[in-house]
Structures are given as C-alpha cells and as structure tokens.
Design an enzyme around this catalytic site. Structure first.
Site, PDB file in Angstrom:
ATOM      1  N   ARG A  38      17.069  13.178   3.462  1.00  0.00           N
ATOM      2  CA  ARG A  38      17.516  14.239   4.372  1.00  0.00           C
ATOM      3  C   ARG A  38      16.336  15.133   4.798  1.00  0.00           C
ATOM      4  NH1 ARG A  38      20.634  18.794   2.933  1.00  0.00           N
ATOM      5  NH2 ARG A  38      20.357  18.081   0.807  1.00  0.00           N
ATOM      6  N   SER A 132      21.377   2.130 -15.122  1.00  0.00           N
ATOM      7  CA  SER A 132      20.914   2.899 -16.282  1.00  0.00           C
ATOM      8  C   SER A 132      19.462   2.593 -16.601  1.00  0.00           C
ATOM      9  CB  SER A 132      21.763   2.577 -17.517  1.00  0.00           C
ATOM     10  OG  SER A 132      21.212   3.258 -18.632  1.00  0.00           O
ATOM     11  N   LYS A 186      29.579   1.904 -16.428  1.00  0.00           N
ATOM     12  CA  LYS A 186      28.437   2.824 -16.585  1.00  0.00           C
ATOM     13  C   LYS A 186      28.892   4.112 -17.278  1.00  0.00           C
ATOM     14  CE  LYS A 186      24.341   4.620 -16.259  1.00  0.00           C
ATOM     15  NZ  LYS A 186      24.350   6.019 -16.166  1.00  0.00           N
ATOM     16  N   HIS A 189      29.139   3.359 -20.848  1.00  0.00           N
ATOM     17  CA  HIS A 189      27.757   3.307 -21.355  1.00  0.00           C
ATOM     18  C   HIS A 189      27.290   4.711 -21.705  1.00  0.00           C
ATOM     19  CE1 HIS A 189      23.487   4.054 -20.610  1.00  0.00           C
ATOM     20  NE2 HIS A 189      23.234   2.831 -21.051  1.00  0.00           N
ATOM     21  N   ASN A 190      27.541   5.645 -20.807  1.00  0.00           N
ATOM     22  CA  ASN A 190      27.080   7.013 -21.048  1.00  0.00           C
ATOM     23  C   ASN A 190      27.819   7.672 -22.213  1.00  0.00           C
ATOM     24  OD1 ASN A 190      25.526   6.508 -18.793  1.00  0.00           O
ATOM     25  ND2 ASN A 190      25.727   8.578 -18.030  1.00  0.00           N
ATOM     26  N   GLU A 193      26.162   6.449 -25.076  1.00  0.00           N
ATOM     27  CA  GLU A 193      24.843   7.127 -25.099  1.00  0.00           C
ATOM     28  C   GLU A 193      24.967   8.506 -25.767  1.00  0.00           C
ATOM     29  OE1 GLU A 193      22.654   7.236 -21.233  1.00  0.00           O
ATOM     30  OE2 GLU A 193      22.695   9.409 -21.478  1.00  0.00           O
TER      31      GLU A 193
HETATM   32  C1  6PG Z   1      21.158   6.424 -17.813  1.00  0.00           C
HETATM   33  C2  6PG Z   1      21.591   7.831 -18.128  1.00  0.00           C
HETATM   34  C3  6PG Z   1      21.648   8.697 -16.920  1.00  0.00           C
HETATM   35  C4  6PG Z   1      22.218  10.083 -17.180  1.00  0.00           C
HETATM   36  C5  6PG Z   1      21.391  10.939 -18.033  1.00  0.00           C
HETATM   37  C6  6PG Z   1      21.889  12.369 -18.131  1.00  0.00           C
HETATM   38  O1  6PG Z   1      21.907   5.545 -18.184  1.00  0.00           O
HETATM   39  O2  6PG Z   1      20.099   6.239 -17.222  1.00  0.00           O
HETATM   40  O3  6PG Z   1      22.873   7.783 -18.670  1.00  0.00           O
HETATM   41  O4  6PG Z   1      22.439   8.046 -15.978  1.00  0.00           O
HETATM   42  O5  6PG Z   1      22.318  10.731 -15.976  1.00  0.00           O
HETATM   43  O6  6PG Z   1      21.230  10.390 -19.277  1.00  0.00           O
HETATM   44  O7  6PG Z   1      23.130  12.486 -18.709  1.00  0.00           O
HETATM   45  P1  6PG Z   1      23.640  13.908 -19.223  1.00  0.00           P
HETATM   46  O8  6PG Z   1      22.978  14.939 -18.378  1.00  0.00           O
HETATM   47  O9  6PG Z   1      25.098  13.904 -19.020  1.00  0.00           O
HETATM   48  O10 6PG Z   1      23.197  13.987 -20.626  1.00  0.00           O
END
Ligand code: 6PG
Length: 483
Positions: A38, A132, A186, A189-190, A193
């Site tokens: 943008r 990711s 995904k 996955h998070n 994480e």
């Molecule tokens: C990934 C991560 C990414 C995510 C950050 C921040 O798989 O590369 O999951 O996508 O945005 O890890 O996550 P938070 O700010 O919610 O901790």
C-alpha cells in the site's frame, strides 16, 4: 510502471513475512515475483535492497494485477481481518475466473470459509494457507498448510512445494483440506505452540527456583535436551535466549524482560473453537490463561501485598533435571494429543478429510513447533489412523508410562514449593482423567438430576432415569435419551 504480465506469482503486503516470502519465491528456479505494498516506499525499498531477487515492483493494484501472467496467483500477506478483506476485494474486482487469491496470513478459518464462499460465484479461487516459521521460515522454508479447492492446489501446490521447508526429503506442505482447513490446522498448530512454550517456560522456572540453576546453566541443560527426544526448535532457541546477556546491564537477558506475555490471538481462537467443538484442550487453555495471568499486574501486586509467607522451596535432588525433562516430554505428548483431538473434531464438523499423519509430517520442518517427536506422531498415525488419542499409540503410551513417576514428582514439587506449573499440572490431570477407572462425573450427574431433573444413565441398565429427589426418592425410567 510495469504493465507486462511477466510474473507467475505476486505478493501483496510487504511487511517482514511478505517480503521474506517474496524473496523465497524469487530464489526458486522459474519464478518471477511481482510485489505490491500500500505504501510505495516499502515496495521500492525491498526491490532496491534485493536486486538479486529480480522482483517486479508494482506501483498500484492495477499495475500489480497487470504484471501477473494468467492464471494469476497473488499471495496476500497483510494483517488478518479488515486488512485482508480490503485487499481481497481489490484483487477480486480485477481478477478473472481461474485466478487464485491466496491468504497467507493468520486468518480466522471461519473468515476463510466465508471469503471462499463469497468469491466462488466469480470463478476466482480463494485459498487460505497457514504458513508457519516466522521471519526466518518465510525466507528459507516454512511449513505450509494450504486449504482451498483441489483444483487450485494443482496450480499452487508445486509453487508452495518449491518454497517449503524440507524434512527427511519431503517438502513440508500438503493440501490439508478444502476451504478453511489450512487456517484451521494453522490455528491448532499455534495452540500447540502456546502449550509448548508454556511448558518450556515452566521447566525453566522449576530448574531455576527449585533446581537453583542460573540461566546460563539452564541453557546448557536445554542444549543437552536438544540432543535427545526433546529436540525441537523451541528448545533450541530457549537455550540461546537463556545464554543471552543484556548488553546494557550485563544481567541475563531473561531477567531484564518484563514478565508479561502478549499474544495476537490464535491461541485464544484454538481454545474458543475447542470449547465449541466440545474438545478438552486444558493444556493448551492453561498456556493461554498463563499469558493472561502474567498481564494481570494489579492483581499480582495485590496478592503479593497480602501474602505473609510463601512455601519453602523444596530441595532438588540429583534426579531433578531428568524429572523435569520427563515431565516436559509427557506434558508435550498431552498438548499434541489435545491438538490432534481438536483437528479430528474440526474435520468432522466442517467436513474436511484431515489426514493426521500428513499434518504431523508437514510440521516436522519449517514451523515453530518442529520437533524430532513429530516423526513419532507421524508414525503413530500412519500405523493406525483410528487411534482415539495419541496417548494410546504404543510408543507414546510407553514413553508417558516411563516418565510418569517423574512427572508426578515434578507437579508435586511445584505445588509444594509454590512454583506455578499450570501446564504440567493440567496435562497430568488430563492424563489422570483419561486413566481413572471412575470419574466424579457420576456425582455431577446426580447433582444435575437433583436440581434440574436432567436425568442420568446407570452402569447396570439401559435407559434414562430420574430420581424424585424432593419427594419419595423413587427412581423413574424416563425413556432413552438423557438431557
Ligand atoms: C508461526 C507463528 C506465528 C505467530 C507468532 C505470534 O507459526 O510462525 O505461530 O504465526 O504469529 O508466533 O503468535 P502470538 O503473538 O499469538 O504469540
């Protein structure tokens, strides 16, 4: 200004993830990548900083669309939500049937389902893709979780495979399912994480408080763990973080950082969706809550003010470090078991054919939760895709049983020492709930029947029953369905 359709793919949104993904695409044989942002300065800066990438700079969205060869493929890497809608609308107005719009951000999978539906009548494919691996992964090879139609994957698949991480010779990408499936996976996955990070955090805290180790010594412990079954990207970076000294004060880096963890929301989504799906993901939920608790500074200060004494910290024995490793491993198995349960429930609800073995395989490289351990998960689901939980897979059943006594010692030590270990504790409670012969849910059914005539079922007879609690206390058969 460029108006010739020379690029086979384009990227819109050139913040770090978008820029790195564009450079990754450009580094692969046969790709010419158009880029648009943008604000023009960002586009120009990226192009001039990386002449080797041969990026095609677009000054406007029209210019960007004109620079793409047909069928056009554009990867949108903007902030999830309204930002995505604005860009998708701009592209959709200009794209033609057969063209593909990819959303590579951390979008809410429900939005992805809605966006695909909205674009379907125009013939433009909308594909939600989970990516990711953070900045580094975007540049050198992320783990990629595409949803969308099988038709669009035929065009998109080879391009994504060319930029994905490679684990054991296989690119970390698979068509996980239709419409929002990629963003759903995904999201899970998070969630995992979050749990993994929290568990590692608890392990560090215990090693420091109970084990009496300094951060650099804990870094050594983590580095050692990273050579065995706990090997993972998060363990590896944790060792590096713990080794870091603050240049300004010389203190360990971890001691100069405010102990309040933020989030962008994907962990919260995982838990919200799991609640809706009725899937118990307590380990993941505790990780999300732990971040919330950390931010409650007024409450933390207030409680510290009124507390007159704290429990005496237990003395660590010789096996404490190994015990914590075992607790971490077992709790991680639980986090993955819960995450995969949510995947199964999501697949059922949204009509996706989600292959757990394939998902485990594409998480082996590139992504934040990549770990040696994922080979075992992939094997477990390949061997038997119908296991009801990862905890029944022979390898994990054995591994958890091996570490069980240590896991209990660690949770008990944490509780007795006043060290918060919500992740370890929740994981162990979940395990014990699954393992218990009888749960107090029987009593809860009695309570529900007592105050609300919600009925119950019996262990010894078919049917649905109610006891007349306020009167004769006789039991009546109500029919066949409990409510
Ligand atoms: C990934 C991560 C990414 C995510 C950050 C921040 O798989 O590369 O999951 O996508 O945005 O890890 O996550 P938070 O700010 O919610 O901790």
């Amino acid at each position: 200004m460029n108006t010739r359709a020379t690029a086979n793919i384009g990227v819109v949104g050139l913040a770090v993830m978008g820029s790195n993904l564009a450079r990754n695409l450009a580094s692969r044989e046969g790709n010419t990548v158009a880029v648009y942002n943008r604000t023009r300065e960002r586009t120009d800066e990226l192009v001039s900083r990386h002449p080797e990438a041969g990026l095609v700079a677009a000054a406007s969205i029209d210019d960007f669309v004109a620079s793409l060869a047909r069928p056009r493929t554009a990867i949108v890497m903007v902030r999830a939500g309204a930002g995505t809608d604005a860009v998708v609308d701009q592209l959709a107005e200009r794209f033609e049937p057969g063209d593909i719009i990819v959303d590579g951000g951390n979008a809410d999978f429900q939005d992805t389902i809605a966006r695909e539906k909205r674009l379907a009548p125009t013939g433009v494919h909308f594909v939600g893709v989970g990516i990711s691996g953070g900045e580094e992964g975007a540049l050198n090879g992320p783990s990629i979780m595409p949803g969308g139609s099988a038709e669009s994957y035929r065009t998109l698949g080879p391009v994504l495979a060319s930029i994905a991480a490679v684990a054991e010779g296989e690119p970390c990408v698979t068509h996980v399912g239709t419409d929002g499936a990629g963003h759903f996976v995904k999201m899970i996955h998070n969630g995992i994480e979050y749990a993994d990070m929290q568990l590692i955090g608890e392990a560090y805290d215990l090693l420091r408080t109970v084990g009496g180790l300094r951060p650099h010594a804990i870094a050594d412990v983590f580095a050692e763990w990273n050579k065995g079954p706990l090997e993972s990207y998060l363990i590896e970076i944790t060792a590096e973080i713990l080794r870091q000294a603050d240049p300004a004060t010389g203190q360990p880096f971890v001691d100069v950082v405010l102990d309040q963890a933020g989030s962008k929301g994907t962990g919260v989504w995982t838990v919200q969706n799991a609640l809706d799906l009725g899937v118990p993901v307590g380990g993941i939920a505790e990780a999300v809550f732990a971040r919330s608790v950390s931010g409650r500074s007024a409450q933390r200060a207030a409680v510290r003010r009124v507390i007159t004494s704290r429990p005496e910290v237990r003395k660590a024995d010789d096996t404490f470090v190994q015990d914590v490793a075992a607790a971490l491993y077992a709790s991680k198995v639980v986090a993955y078991a819960q995450g995969f349960d949510a995947i199964v429930a999501g697949a059922e609800k949204y009509g996706w054919d989600l292959r757990k073995d394939r998902i485990a395989r594409i998480w082996r490289g590139g992504c934040i939760i990549r770990a040696r351990f994922l080979n075992r998960i992939a094997e477990a689901y390949t061997e038997n895709p119908h296991i009801t939980t990862l905890l029944e897979a022979p390898y994990f059943a054995w591994a958890v049983a091996e570490g069980e006594a240590a896991w209990r010692r660690v949770v008990a030590t944490a509780a007795l020492s006043g060290v918060p270990a919500p992740g370890f504790g929740a994981a162990l409670s979940y395990y014990d709930s699954l393992a218990a012969e009888r749960l107090p849910a029987a009593l809860i059914q009695g309570q529900r029947d007592f105050f609300g005539a919600h009925t119950y079922r019996r262990v010894d007879r078919q049917g649905v029953f109610h006891t007349e609690w306020s009167g004769s206390r006789t039991e009546i058969t109500m029919g066949t369905a409990a409510h």
